[in-house]
Design a protein around this motif. Structure first.
Motif, PDB file in Angstrom:
ATOM      1  N   PHE A  85       0.846  -1.185   0.000  1.00 48.79           N
ATOM      2  CA  PHE A  85       0.000   0.000   0.000  1.00 48.79           C
ATOM      3  C   PHE A  85       0.886   1.240   0.000  1.00 48.79           C
ATOM      4  O   PHE A  85       2.072   1.180   0.295  1.00 48.79           O
ATOM      5  N   HIS A  86       0.307   2.376  -0.329  1.00 48.04           N
ATOM      6  CA  HIS A  86       0.994   3.658  -0.164  1.00 48.04           C
ATOM      7  C   HIS A  86       0.931   4.060   1.308  1.00 48.04           C
ATOM      8  O   HIS A  86       0.078   3.590   2.058  1.00 48.04           O
ATOM      9  N   ASN A  87       1.866   4.914   1.722  1.00 41.33           N
ATOM     10  CA  ASN A  87       1.711   5.538   3.028  1.00 41.33           C
ATOM     11  C   ASN A  87       1.924   7.040   2.881  1.00 41.33           C
ATOM     12  O   ASN A  87       2.505   7.504   1.899  1.00 41.33           O
ATOM     13  N   ASP A  88       1.466   7.794   3.865  1.00 42.69           N
ATOM     14  CA  ASP A  88       1.417   9.249   3.712  1.00 42.69           C
ATOM     15  C   ASP A  88       2.748   9.947   3.996  1.00 42.69           C
ATOM     16  O   ASP A  88       2.836  11.171   3.905  1.00 42.69           O
ATOM     17  N   ARG A  89       3.814   9.191   4.317  1.00 40.97           N
ATOM     18  CA  ARG A  89       5.102   9.814   4.619  1.00 40.97           C
ATOM     19  C   ARG A  89       6.140   9.636   3.512  1.00 40.97           C
ATOM     20  O   ARG A  89       7.158  10.327   3.487  1.00 40.97           O
ATOM     21  N   LEU A  90       5.906   8.692   2.614  1.00 45.68           N
ATOM     22  CA  LEU A  90       6.959   8.298   1.677  1.00 45.68           C
ATOM     23  C   LEU A  90       7.210   9.324   0.577  1.00 45.68           C
ATOM     24  O   LEU A  90       8.357   9.556   0.189  1.00 45.68           O
ATOM     25  N   ALA A  91       6.161   9.941   0.072  1.00 45.80           N
ATOM     26  CA  ALA A  91       6.336  10.888  -1.039  1.00 45.80           C
ATOM     27  C   ALA A  91       7.232  12.055  -0.635  1.00 45.80           C
ATOM     28  O   ALA A  91       8.162  12.424  -1.371  1.00 45.80           O
ATOM     29  N   GLU A  92       6.981  12.633   0.547  1.00 46.66           N
ATOM     30  CA  GLU A  92       7.788  13.775   0.977  1.00 46.66           C
ATOM     31  C   GLU A  92       9.246  13.369   1.183  1.00 46.66           C
ATOM     32  O   GLU A  92      10.167  14.117   0.809  1.00 46.66           O
ATOM     33  N   PHE A  93       9.457  12.199   1.777  1.00 45.69           N
ATOM     34  CA  PHE A  93      10.823  11.721   1.978  1.00 45.69           C
ATOM     35  C   PHE A  93      11.553  11.622   0.636  1.00 45.69           C
ATOM     36  O   PHE A  93      12.679  12.120   0.486  1.00 45.69           O
ATOM     37  N   ALA A  94      10.928  10.997  -0.342  1.00 46.52           N
ATOM     38  CA  ALA A  94      11.572  10.822  -1.643  1.00 46.52           C
ATOM     39  C   ALA A  94      11.783  12.158  -2.346  1.00 46.52           C
ATOM     40  O   ALA A  94      12.844  12.403  -2.940  1.00 46.52           O
ATOM     41  N   GLU A  95      10.791  13.041  -2.292  1.00 44.64           N
ATOM     42  CA  GLU A  95      10.916  14.358  -2.929  1.00 44.64           C
ATOM     43  C   GLU A  95      12.099  15.127  -2.359  1.00 44.64           C
ATOM     44  O   GLU A  95      12.919  15.682  -3.099  1.00 44.64           O
ATOM     45  N   ARG A  96      12.182  15.164  -1.046  1.00 42.58           N
ATOM     46  CA  ARG A  96      13.213  15.990  -0.414  1.00 42.58           C
ATOM     47  C   ARG A  96      14.602  15.372  -0.526  1.00 42.58           C
ATOM     48  O   ARG A  96      15.601  16.086  -0.672  1.00 42.58           O
ATOM     49  N   LEU A  97      14.680  14.038  -0.476  1.00 35.49           N
ATOM     50  CA  LEU A  97      15.974  13.392  -0.640  1.00 35.49           C
ATOM     51  C   LEU A  97      16.498  13.566  -2.062  1.00 35.49           C
ATOM     52  O   LEU A  97      17.688  13.833  -2.270  1.00 35.49           O
ATOM     53  N   ALA A  98      15.626  13.441  -3.041  1.00 37.73           N
ATOM     54  CA  ALA A  98      16.033  13.656  -4.434  1.00 37.73           C
ATOM     55  C   ALA A  98      16.514  15.088  -4.636  1.00 37.73           C
ATOM     56  O   ALA A  98      17.554  15.329  -5.265  1.00 37.73           O
ATOM     57  N   ALA A  99      15.796  16.040  -4.067  1.00 37.65           N
ATOM     58  CA  ALA A  99      16.186  17.446  -4.205  1.00 37.65           C
ATOM     59  C   ALA A  99      17.515  17.714  -3.515  1.00 37.65           C
ATOM     60  O   ALA A  99      18.372  18.441  -4.041  1.00 37.65           O
ATOM     61  N   LEU A 100      17.724  17.123  -2.337  1.00 37.65           N
ATOM     62  CA  LEU A 100      18.964  17.332  -1.592  1.00 37.65           C
ATOM     63  C   LEU A 100      20.171  16.834  -2.371  1.00 37.65           C
ATOM     64  O   LEU A 100      21.246  17.443  -2.330  1.00 37.65           O
ATOM     65  N   THR A 101      20.019  15.732  -3.086  1.00 42.16           N
ATOM     66  CA  THR A 101      21.140  15.097  -3.772  1.00 42.16           C
ATOM     67  C   THR A 101      21.279  15.530  -5.228  1.00 42.16           C
ATOM     68  O   THR A 101      22.268  15.178  -5.875  1.00 42.16           O
ATOM     69  N   GLY A 102      20.297  16.234  -5.747  1.00 44.29           N
ATOM     70  CA  GLY A 102      20.365  16.673  -7.136  1.00 44.29           C
ATOM     71  C   GLY A 102      20.048  15.580  -8.136  1.00 44.29           C
ATOM     72  O   GLY A 102      20.383  15.698  -9.325  1.00 44.29           O
ATOM     73  N   LEU A 103      19.389  14.518  -7.685  1.00 45.49           N
ATOM     74  CA  LEU A 103      18.998  13.428  -8.575  1.00 45.49           C
ATOM     75  C   LEU A 103      17.474  13.343  -8.643  1.00 45.49           C
ATOM     76  O   LEU A 103      16.781  14.229  -8.148  1.00 45.49           O
ATOM     77  N   ASP A 104      16.946  12.287  -9.258  1.00 48.60           N
ATOM     78  CA  ASP A 104      15.530  12.300  -9.635  1.00 48.60           C
ATOM     79  C   ASP A 104      14.638  11.325  -8.879  1.00 48.60           C
ATOM     80  O   ASP A 104      13.520  11.673  -8.508  1.00 48.60           O
ATOM     81  N   MET A 105      15.108  10.089  -8.700  1.00 48.56           N
ATOM     82  CA  MET A 105      14.227   9.052  -8.168  1.00 48.56           C
ATOM     83  C   MET A 105      14.899   8.295  -7.035  1.00 48.56           C
ATOM     84  O   MET A 105      16.127   8.134  -7.022  1.00 48.56           O
ATOM     85  N   VAL A 106      14.075   7.815  -6.099  1.00 46.90           N
ATOM     86  CA  VAL A 106      14.567   7.165  -4.878  1.00 46.90           C
ATOM     87  C   VAL A 106      14.017   5.749  -4.796  1.00 46.90           C
ATOM     88  O   VAL A 106      12.825   5.514  -5.015  1.00 46.90           O
ATOM     89  N   LEU A 107      14.910   4.816  -4.459  1.00 50.71           N
ATOM     90  CA  LEU A 107      14.511   3.449  -4.132  1.00 50.71           C
ATOM     91  C   LEU A 107      14.825   3.250  -2.650  1.00 50.71           C
ATOM     92  O   LEU A 107      15.984   3.098  -2.270  1.00 50.71           O
ATOM     93  N   PRO A 108      13.819   3.281  -1.781  1.00 50.70           N
ATOM     94  CA  PRO A 108      14.085   3.183  -0.336  1.00 50.70           C
ATOM     95  C   PRO A 108      14.324   1.743   0.091  1.00 50.70           C
ATOM     96  O   PRO A 108      13.589   0.832  -0.288  1.00 50.70           O
ATOM     97  N   MET A 109      15.378   1.555   0.889  1.00 49.16           N
ATOM     98  CA  MET A 109      15.693   0.241   1.452  1.00 49.16           C
ATOM     99  C   MET A 109      15.969   0.428   2.949  1.00 49.16           C
ATOM    100  O   MET A 109      15.569   1.446   3.517  1.00 49.16           O
ATOM    101  N   ASN A 110      16.655  -0.515   3.555  1.00 43.91           N
ATOM    102  CA  ASN A 110      16.863  -0.464   5.010  1.00 43.91           C
ATOM    103  C   ASN A 110      18.336  -0.321   5.383  1.00 43.91           C
ATOM    104  O   ASN A 110      18.718   0.640   6.021  1.00 43.91           O
ATOM    105  N   THR A 111      19.157  -1.260   5.001  1.00 43.88           N
ATOM    106  CA  THR A 111      20.558  -1.263   5.386  1.00 43.88           C
ATOM    107  C   THR A 111      21.448  -0.817   4.230  1.00 43.88           C
ATOM    108  O   THR A 111      21.041  -0.829   3.066  1.00 43.88           O
ATOM    109  N   GLY A 112      22.691  -0.483   4.577  1.00 44.93           N
ATOM    110  CA  GLY A 112      23.637  -0.096   3.554  1.00 44.93           C
ATOM    111  C   GLY A 112      23.896  -1.205   2.557  1.00 44.93           C
ATOM    112  O   GLY A 112      23.959  -0.974   1.343  1.00 44.93           O
TER     113      GLY A 112
END
Length: 408
Positions: A85-112
């Motif tokens: 399902f979608h959750n209400d926190r993921l979009a903002e996290f991906a938007e802001r992380l992409a903007a911070l790094t100067g890239l476009d899309m985020v694949l969220p995982m857990n460990t390094g």
């Protein structure tokens, strides 16, 4: 009867671990029970200045108030949905992380390690779908003395025998070249190469900083040869070196960026692959996933981490305090320190082997209230939280001077 944890001494707890925990670590004999900022406290109440910061997982210190608040707020609402399902926190996290790094899309995982594995999969898929490499023939070029994680695929391209021995058969498809050697890299890259995967600064190897121009050269070569540049910034990124990313020291933008450790704020494991749209776009539904990747709690904490970095405060602190660290280490050269490498609040310090191994120096510092960790031989690593003060830093360096003097 087993005594409750709060009634057991450090020695009791260390002994209790022996028969029930796998022996895959050799930690310093300190049992941490509480922490705040740059300081930790053991079960007897002894305080220590943390000069390791969880291998850069605690860039913002222990229990940073903004990160703790973000976690508390989210714990009261929603912790896990899975990506079913979608959750209400993921979009903002991906938007802001992409903007911070100067890239476009985020694949969220857990460990390094998951981020590295995911980056490898994305690069191979891109090589087959976009570059046209014949199926099953994609190669990835990596650097000797790397550290990218502990999975069987990752140790397949490690040159550290302690990480490899006993874990084969190994995964094919990797070519190893010397770090900081553009000529060797040029020779290794061919039409089958999906990506060049390197650490902008090699952490586990002893904070090895490449020559000026190396990262620029890697970027230019990968563009010219038609393959991807994957930068593993799991340790070096998110403020540690005085920039948001270590590649920024040469104004380089990779095709794929691997993040972890500090992205979870020292609260939950959070990692991510961040990439250009035309690279990440090769993944389709069902081709990769993670039950916990991008969960609401992780996204809430990750967003709070990005918010701290958006101000630039922590990058500036690492840059300014890095000068204090460098000056202090320079003063110790010839006084037990044979050399060091530092960038921002991160240093690999080579101690005269006649004074002890890195492990022995770390134990002596621990007894004086300073926590560091050794790496190979007589090298120790310094990576304090970015919240450390100049006075605390100078005090730690003074203690190092004292310990080296006593050893001499």
């Amino acid at each position: 009867m087993t005594a409750p944890a709060h009634a057991r001494t450090s020695a009791d707890l260390i002994r209790a671990e022996e028969p029930v925990l796998a022996h895959n670590y050799h930690p310093l004999p300190v049992v941490v029970a509480r922490a705040e900022g740059a300081w930790v406290e053991d079960v007897e109440g002894r305080r220590y200045l943390d000069m390791l910061a969880g291998y850069s997982a605690l860039n913002f210190g222990h229990r940073h108030p903004a990160l703790i608040q973000a976690a508390h707020d989210q714990l009261d609402r929603l912790t896990l949905t899975s990506r079913a399902f979608h959750n209400d926190r993921l979009a903002e996290f991906a938007e802001r992380l992409a903007a911070l790094t100067g890239l476009d899309m985020v694949l969220p995982m857990n460990t390094g390690a998951e981020a590295v594995e995911s980056g490898i999969k994305v690069a191979r898929k891109w090589a087959y779908d976009v570059k046209g490499v014949p199926d099953g023939q994609a190669t990835i070029v990596v650097a000797a003395d790397n550290f990218h994680g502990r999975t069987t695929t990752i140790v397949s391209f490690s040159t550290d025998e302690s990480a490899r021995a006993g874990f084969g058969p190994f995964t094919p498809g990797f070519r190893i070249v010397p770090y900081n050697d553009l000529a060797a890299l040029e020779e290794a890259v061919d039409e089958t190469t999906a990506a060049v995967l390197i650490e902008p600064i090699q952490g586990e190897a002893g904070v090895i900083i490449p020559d000026a121009g190396y990262l620029t050269g890697v970027r230019e070569l990968t563009r010219r040869k038609g393959c991807l540049f994957i930068a593993d910034e799991i340790q070096s990124g998110l403020g540690r070196t005085g920039r948001t990313l270590a590649v920024e020291h040469e104004s380089v933008v990779p095709d794929v960026l691997l993040l972890g450790k500090a992205l979870g704020g020292g609260i939950v494991p959070v990692s991510a692959v961040v990439a250009r749209r035309e690279v990440m776009g090769v993944l389709g539904p069902g081709e990769h996933g993670s039950t916990f990747g991008g969960n609401p709690l992780a996204a809430a904490v990750g967003t709070a981490v990005v918010e701290l970095l958006e101000t630039g405060e922590f990058q500036r602190r690492a840059d300014e305090l890095g000068l204090v660290l460098r000056e202090g280490l320079q003063a110790l050269e010839g006084q037990g320190v044979t050399g060091f490498r530092a960038r921002g609040l991160w240093a690999g310090v080579d101690v005269d082997p006649a004074l002890g191994t890195g492990r022995e120096i770390s134990e002596r510092l621990m007894r004086e209230g300073i926590l560091v960790k050794d790496t190979h031989g007589s090298t120790i690593r310094l990576a304090p939280p970015l919240t450390v003060t100049a006075d605390e830093l100078r005090s730690a360096l003074g203690t190092l001077e004292k310990v080296l003097g006593q050893a001499g």
